[in-house]
Write an enzyme that holds these catalytic residues in place. Structure first.
Site, PDB file in Angstrom:
ATOM      1  CD  GLU A 263      37.866 -22.462 -70.234  1.00 18.08           C
ATOM      2  OE1 GLU A 263      37.906 -23.594 -69.721  1.00 18.08           O
ATOM      3  OE2 GLU A 263      36.988 -22.113 -71.049  1.00 18.08           O
ATOM      4  CE  LYS A 325      35.088 -26.159 -66.718  1.00 18.99           C
ATOM      5  NZ  LYS A 325      35.350 -26.305 -68.179  1.00 18.99           N
ATOM      6  CB  CYS A 376      33.966 -23.124 -69.832  1.00 15.18           C
ATOM      7  SG  CYS A 376      33.643 -23.566 -71.562  1.00 15.18           S
TER       8      CYS A 376
END
Length: 508
Positions: A263, A325, A376
């Site tokens: 990321e 995301k 994440c």
């Protein structure tokens, strides 16, 4: 005081300490401390338990500020206060032998609520995440993280039941074979639940395999200002990939089928900055295989918003399919009530733009592999990972950037979630981090390789690709909803029985 000490004990059950048996002791202690109390007393006991637990668990947030640690801990402890009230209520239900069952269901209820609210929830601190390498872990393949939580809480509740029986016998004048029988039954329940995990098969057989490389480029420094100068993080990942290409050309390393970057590996939007695009393209063409690139990209239609993406970058055709995301971090990647709160908390101005959420799962074709990308802390959310696997992902990739919280325990807490997800879904999980911890986790939850924090490193591995699904994938959230509902109904039954008892006392 006992509740606070028990809450701290639960905190030590989680990484970086990892003393998992303390999770059983903490559950038992809270059950005993709320037994026979009023709902109000139970709520205060639950809060006294929860606040120190979350203060210890979330101390890594002190990088942002201790006020953030305290504020979030108070919010999360409020859920444990509600659970404490529920524990006090169900301890008065008839059939004492079922008390551990109500206790376990209430733990699932508390996590169900906390995982969803406020602002989409915060799943950190689930009992399942303290038990990712224990006899309970294989149960994740049957019912996911909620079933692991249920088993741990049921064992803790049964321990509490055994202690309570023995304590009462001691006060009643001594032990007797008949009196000890309920305690022995509770111990049998503990042993049976603990042993149940050993009977659960963990599917690991590969349908085929793929060779991967995971690039950890590293950052300038830990903390809030990890980005350093523009292009620094991107250049780190480009350099590490060029070095990998040299090793491949020299025959020191076999050529991978694909490469994974973490990321935010590109700290500039490659579609807006030609230099960033050129550097990524240089690295991808040098290695000669598709690279999954983590980048921050300006939203194409909504001005002022940014997207956190994983982009498949091909050495011939350039950037292609991408995943955005779905669950941005509140107050980290977007600011709720920005106009009002920014006037009070000036620190929120360090989040200048809000991240815009994606609207689909992250199944991406990267070279010969169909990977499921989660970014994440999305790995903490059951439904995001499950939906990705059910959409066809043959392996799971967690692109993450933990540089802000390096050497604080947070990367270890996130890594164990990857271990649980591997067993839950029968898939290898590859964690790619900018500064660590990057890791390769096999489908049985074994960490095959991992990097150190704040080092530039490359992991190479052959990972299995699997098409089969686990029972947890097929049943989805049903076990969690059923157990949570039982917890709610047990409290409702306790309230109704309590009211009926008070009415009978009044002669009505």
């Amino acid at each position: 005081m006992l509740a606070a000490v028990s809450g701290l004990a639960l905190g030590f059950a989680f990484p970086p300490f990892g003393v998992w048996p303390l999770s059983l002791a903490a559950v038992a202690a809270l059950a005993l401390l709320t037994h026979g109390r009023t709902a109000r007393q139970g709520a205060w006991t639950g809060f006294a338990f929860g606040l120190p637990f979350f203060l210890l668990l979330l101390k890594w947030l002190s990088v942002v500020g201790w006020d953030a640690v305290v504020g979030l801990s108070v919010i999360e402890a409020a859920f444990l206060a509600l659970m404490g009230a529920g524990l006090a209520l169900v301890s008065r239900l008839p059939v004492p032998a079922l008390w551990p069952l109500w206790t376990a269901c209430l733990w699932v209820t508390e996590e169900w609520a906390r995982d969803r609210a406020p602002f989409g929830g915060f799943p950190w601190g689930r009992l399942a995440f303290a038990n990712t390498g224990t006899p309970y872990t294989p149960l994740a393949a049957l019912g996911g993280a909620p079933l692991v939580t249920f088993a741990v809480a049921l064992t803790g509740g049964a321990l509490a039941s055994a202690v309570l029986v023995l304590w009462r016998l001691r006060g009643a004048g001594g032990l007797s074979p008949r009196g000890v029988l309920p305690a022995a039954g509770a111990v049998v329940v503990c042993a049976a639940v603990t042993a149940a995990g050993f009977a659960v098969p963990i599917p690991t057989a590969a349908d085929d395999s793929v060779d991967i490389a995971v690039v950890q480029g590293n950052v300038q420094q830990a903390g809030m200002d990890f980005l350093g100068r523009p292009m620094m993080i991107l250049n780190n990942h480009v350099k590490a990939t060029l070095d990998l290409a040299e090793d491949v050309e020299a025959g020191r390393i076999a050529k991978p089928d694909l490469v994974i970057w973490p990321e935010n590996a590109s700290d500039l939007d490659p579609f807006q900055y030609r230099e960033a695009y050129a550097r990524i393209d240089e690295a991808v063409k040098a290695i000669g295989v598709p690279v999954l690139v983590g980048a921050l990209v300006d939203h194409p239609t909504k001005q002022g918003y940014v997207q956190n993406q994983g982009i498949v970058w091909d050495p011939r055709s350039g950037p292609g399919a991408s995943y955005t995301k779905q669950h941005p971090v509140p107050f980290g990647e977007y600011v709720p009530f920005r106009r009002q709160l920014s006037k009070i908390i000036t620190r929120l101005q360090r989040v200048p733009r809000d991240f815009y959420p994606g609207d689909h799962t992250g199944v991406l074709k990267v070279g010969p592999a169909r990977l499921g990308d989660v970014i994440c802390f999305e790995v903490a959310y059951d439904e995001i990972v499950r939906d990705t696997v059910n959409a066809g992902a043959r392996a799971i990739v967690v692109q993450t950037n933990n540089a802000t919280y390096g050497r604080s325990g947070q990367p270890e807490q996130q890594l164990v979630m990857s271990k649980l997800r591997a067993i839950e879904h029968g898939r290898p999980v590859i964690t790619a981090a900018t500064s660590g911890i990057s890791a390769v986790v096999s489908p049985d939850g074994t960490i095959e390789q991992r990097t150190k924090e704040f080092t530039q490193d490359v992991l190479t591995a052959r990972i299995p690709l699997r098409d089969g699904t686990t029972p947890a994938d097929r049943v989805g959230a049903i076990p969690e909803w059923v157990l949570a509902m039982v917890g709610v109904l047990s409290c409702a039954a306790a309230i109704m029985i309590g009211r009926r008892g008070r009415m009978d006392e009044k002669g009505q």
